[in-house]
Design an enzyme around this catalytic site. Structure first.
Site, PDB file in Angstrom:
ATOM      1  N   ASN A 191      51.580 126.321 -12.386  1.00 21.75           N
ATOM      2  CA  ASN A 191      50.739 125.132 -11.818  1.00 21.75           C
ATOM      3  C   ASN A 191      51.922 124.131 -11.296  1.00 21.75           C
ATOM      4  O   ASN A 191      52.088 123.193 -11.980  1.00 21.75           O
ATOM      5  CB  ASN A 191      49.700 124.691 -12.419  1.00 21.75           C
ATOM      6  CG  ASN A 191      48.569 125.946 -12.672  1.00 21.75           C
ATOM      7  OD1 ASN A 191      47.741 126.166 -11.730  1.00 21.75           O
ATOM      8  ND2 ASN A 191      48.611 126.012 -14.113  1.00 21.75           N
ATOM      9  N   GLU A 192      52.470 124.355 -10.022  1.00 17.06           N
ATOM     10  CA  GLU A 192      53.389 123.448  -9.608  1.00 17.06           C
ATOM     11  C   GLU A 192      52.933 122.019  -9.245  1.00 17.06           C
ATOM     12  O   GLU A 192      51.513 122.054  -9.056  1.00 17.06           O
ATOM     13  CB  GLU A 192      54.047 124.155  -8.565  1.00 17.06           C
ATOM     14  CG  GLU A 192      54.784 125.359  -8.731  1.00 17.06           C
ATOM     15  CD  GLU A 192      55.954 125.141  -9.760  1.00 17.06           C
ATOM     16  OE1 GLU A 192      56.224 124.075 -10.271  1.00 17.06           O
ATOM     17  OE2 GLU A 192      56.891 126.284  -9.878  1.00 17.06           O
ATOM     18  N   PRO A 193      53.479 120.975  -9.050  1.00 15.18           N
ATOM     19  CA  PRO A 193      53.341 119.821  -8.335  1.00 15.18           C
ATOM     20  C   PRO A 193      52.354 119.972  -7.279  1.00 15.18           C
ATOM     21  O   PRO A 193      52.410 120.726  -6.345  1.00 15.18           O
ATOM     22  CB  PRO A 193      54.576 119.057  -8.132  1.00 15.18           C
ATOM     23  CG  PRO A 193      55.500 119.793  -8.846  1.00 15.18           C
ATOM     24  CD  PRO A 193      55.097 121.159  -9.321  1.00 15.18           C
ATOM     25  N   SER A 249      49.088 120.995  -7.756  1.00 11.78           N
ATOM     26  CA  SER A 249      48.103 121.825  -8.117  1.00 11.78           C
ATOM     27  C   SER A 249      46.814 121.024  -8.702  1.00 11.78           C
ATOM     28  O   SER A 249      46.877 120.075  -9.609  1.00 11.78           O
ATOM     29  CB  SER A 249      48.333 122.596  -9.408  1.00 11.78           C
ATOM     30  OG  SER A 249      49.327 123.626  -8.983  1.00 11.78           O
TER      31      SER A 249
END
Ligand code: F6R
Length: 655
Positions: free
Chosen positions: A162-164, A166
């Site tokens: 869950n990358e920045p 998300s």
């Protein structure tokens, strides 16, 4: 476990944290908690549902679970697992897939039923990906939800993938990997262009539905992001910060990953140090003064009582007297770190009135010339981290040895080796028996863009780096007869498998130290390299020093840690600052240039696009500016070191 009392820290930390002296102890503690959960559920004839992570962080946890399974007869027959994520697309048989990782580190060694193992499918057809993701969520629900979720944290603050950006409500889905995450993974995939762009990950909401969540983080390179996740605002820009909203979450971290938390970095903001069980010793005074000087943008000697009071340092003023006295104490500490004689002064060339060489310990100060051992984990760390100082030491007439601990073969691209092979082929230097083999290799490279992954190819890559190191050392004035290529075997572990020191790694280091018996040792104290090589190299030194610890030369020796390409010591950690002239900066640049395979397309540049010579120059210039802003003389560049007496080093980096 360490750390001051919670009421004071909780003003800053919004999540419970357990800080352990080492990642090994922390992993054991988490493994015990998981084992207890599995046993409780067995008694109740229920399943234990584990959410699992991959990456370097949980390796020791899985090793400990396997040990408990074997030695303490813990069965995994009632365990159901759901992994957080998988690259996409990727075949499960690929050594880089998370499926392969989980089999290798956990599943193949315990009695978990294969049907109880769940991972997102890296081969799911793209047309049915959404259905696959929905099905994964449904399987988690059908299993009764996740009882215990293990998480690592990426340097982007991601949990799972869950990358920045998300959202909190996100569910299992296909995501595009952040460029920093891909660069961190590039080494495993043989370059960024071969690194997957996508992954399937469970969502933030799915993670937050777990009944208990433990986030693990080790090492200095995680310190800033741990601080952001634990002390910063809850924001989709740092998805780990969402964990602050889960009341059964704990961060289990080692001391290095905790280093940026307020309780360690600026503990005076929590209250009077005495109430926290800390004191205003010289190191703490220096740290506070540098912090204040940078906060107020004023040289140390210009700080006033008001500066101290307004920034919350009343406690320091109260215990030490006036700003004038504290300023002077801090200023002298800083000034005494600077010397242009990193090995001490030649007594025959010392004139009355010459400044003393203060940072050196009295024990070895009179010995001249000294036996100096520079330990370079990779073949270029010596010149990147301390090239200027290396030149100085050689120029001052010391007996300088450089030992390259690993071959560095993994960071040579096929392209670079193929170029060297073509040269050998075309030059006529290879005998007829070898020319054919060389041509076959070059043709294979021409048509596929890669060379076969054979031990022979790996070995040649190491030789290329060896020649580069010899050339660079020559620029610094160190003859090839004083270079030692240790080629420590731990470095050659298969991709995806856990690197650890073996007997041979330890014995090479032991023998080297015993043969040289150095007065001064310079080692890379940079623990931020992406693949942990520097950390293992430092551990090998620690083990070797421990084995020699009874011998007089060890007690008299001095150990200086330098930083490699990844980060610099902060000003308050520096014990020795060696100023460089503009000519020395250029000479260091020439030495770094000798490492041609590491230019432009180096496989391990990490999140920093600058080449190694640029990083080295920017870093040492910036440090010179920092010293200048604190009120010290203006230098072109400074290389910095942190000192350890070997016995302190053994204490701080326990076996
Ligand atoms: C892995 C995962 C990632 C990692 C994170 C840290 O399954 O979901 O979030 O936990 O990237 O990776 P390491 O442990 O390699 O630093």
């Amino acid at each position: 476990m360490t750390g001051p009392p919670t009421p004071a820290t909780s003003r800053f930390e919004h999540v419970p944290l357990a800080v352990f002296a080492s990642s090994a102890e922390a992993s054991q503690s988490v493994a015990r908690e998981i084992a207890a959960l599995i046993r409780d559920r067995q008694k109740a004839k229920r399943t234990a549902v584990l959410g699992l992570a991959t990456g370097s962080t949980p390796l020791a946890l899985y090793a400990e679970l396997v040990r408990i399974h074997r030695e303490e007869v813990l069965s995994f027959s009632n365990v159901v697992t759901f992994n957080l994520d998988e690259y996409y697309p990727i075949a499960p048989s690929s050594p880089r897939s998370y499926r392969h990782y989980m089999q290798a580190h956990l599943f193949d060694h315990v009695d978990i039923p294969p049907t109880s193992i769940n991972l997102p499918d890296g081969t799911a057809p793209s047309a049915s990906l959404d259905a696959h993701c929905r099905d994964y969520e449904e399987r988690i629900q059908a299993a009764g939800g996740i009882d215990f979720q293990v998480l690592g944290i990426g340097r982007t603050g991601h949990i799972g993938f869950n990358e920045p950006g998300s959202p909190r409500r996100s569910r299992t889905r296909l995501v595009t990997l952040d460029s920093l995450t891909r660069r961190d993974a590039a080494g495993d995939f043989g370059g960024e262009e071969h690194t997957p762009k996508y992954a399937i990950t469970i969502g933030v909401r799915t993670i937050l539905e777990a009944r208990r969540i433990v986030l693990l983080a080790w090492g200095q390179h995680k310190a800033e992001i741990v601080r952001a996740a634990a002390e910063g605002p809850v924001t989709p820009q740092v998805t780990a910060s969402f964990l602050q909203e889960h009341d059964q979450t704990q961060f289990v971290i080692d001391r290095a990953a905790a280093g940026a938390l307020t309780r360690y970095r600026t503990p005076w903001l929590l209250g009077a140090l005495g109430d926290l069980g800390l004191e205003w010793d010289a190191a703490m005074v220096r740290r506070a003064i540098i912090w204040l000087s940078q906060l107020r943008k004023k040289a140390v000697l210009k700080l006033t009582d008001d500066d101290y009071n307004e920034a919350g340092l009343q406690d320091l003023l109260r215990t030490q007297g006036s700003a004038y006295e504290v300023n002077l104490a801090g200023f002298y500490q800083l000034q005494h770190t600077i010397t242009g004689w990193p090995g001490g002064r030649d007594p025959r060339r010392t004139k009355p009135g010459d400044a003393p060489v203060r940072p050196l310990r009295a024990l070895s100060a009179g010995v001249f010339p000294k036996r100096v051992l520079v330990l370079s984990p990779h073949p270029d760390d010596d010149v990147i981290g301390m090239g200027g100082t290396l030149c100085r030491l050689a120029e001052h007439g010391h007996e300088v040895h450089v030992a390259y601990q690993v071959s560095g073969a993994n960071a040579v691209s096929d392209e670079a080796l193929a170029r060297a092979l073509r040269f050998v082929g075309d030059s006529g230097l290879a005998g007829p028996a070898n020319v054919e083999r060389l041509c076959a290799l070059c043709d294979a490279h021409e048509s596929t863009g890669s060379l076969p992954e054979t031990p022979e190819v790996h070995n040649w890559k190491g030789l290329v780096r060896r020649q580069e190191a010899i050339a660079a050392a020559r620029v610094c004035g160190v003859p090839s007869g004083r270079l030692h290529f240790l080629d420590m075997p731990f470095y050659h572990a298969r991709p995806g498998s856990r690197r650890q020191l073996g007997d041979r790694d330890r014995s090479v280091m032991r023998e080297l130290l015993g043969a040289i018996r150095p007065h001064l040792i310079f080692a890379a104290g940079d623990l931020d390299d992406p693949h942990g090589t520097h950390r293992l190299c430092l551990h090998a030194l620690r083990d070797a020093l421990a084995r020699h610890s009874g011998e007089p030369w060890v007690r008299e020796s001095e150990l200086w840690l330098y930083r490699g390409a990844w980060s610099e010591w902060s000003a308050d950690e520096i014990d020795l600052a060696v100023p460089l002239s503009p000519q020395e900066v250029l000479r260091r640049r020439r030495a770094i240039f000798c490492h041609e395979t590491q230019k432009d397309i180096a496989l391990f540049l990490g999140d920093d696009r600058r080449e190694f010579w640029q990083r080295s120059e920017d870093r040492s210039r910036r440090l010179a500016e920092t010293y200048n802003a604190l009120g010290l003389a203006e230098y072109e560049a400074i290389e910095a070191f942190k000192r350890y007496a070997p016995e302190e080093f053994l204490r701080d980096l326990p076996l």
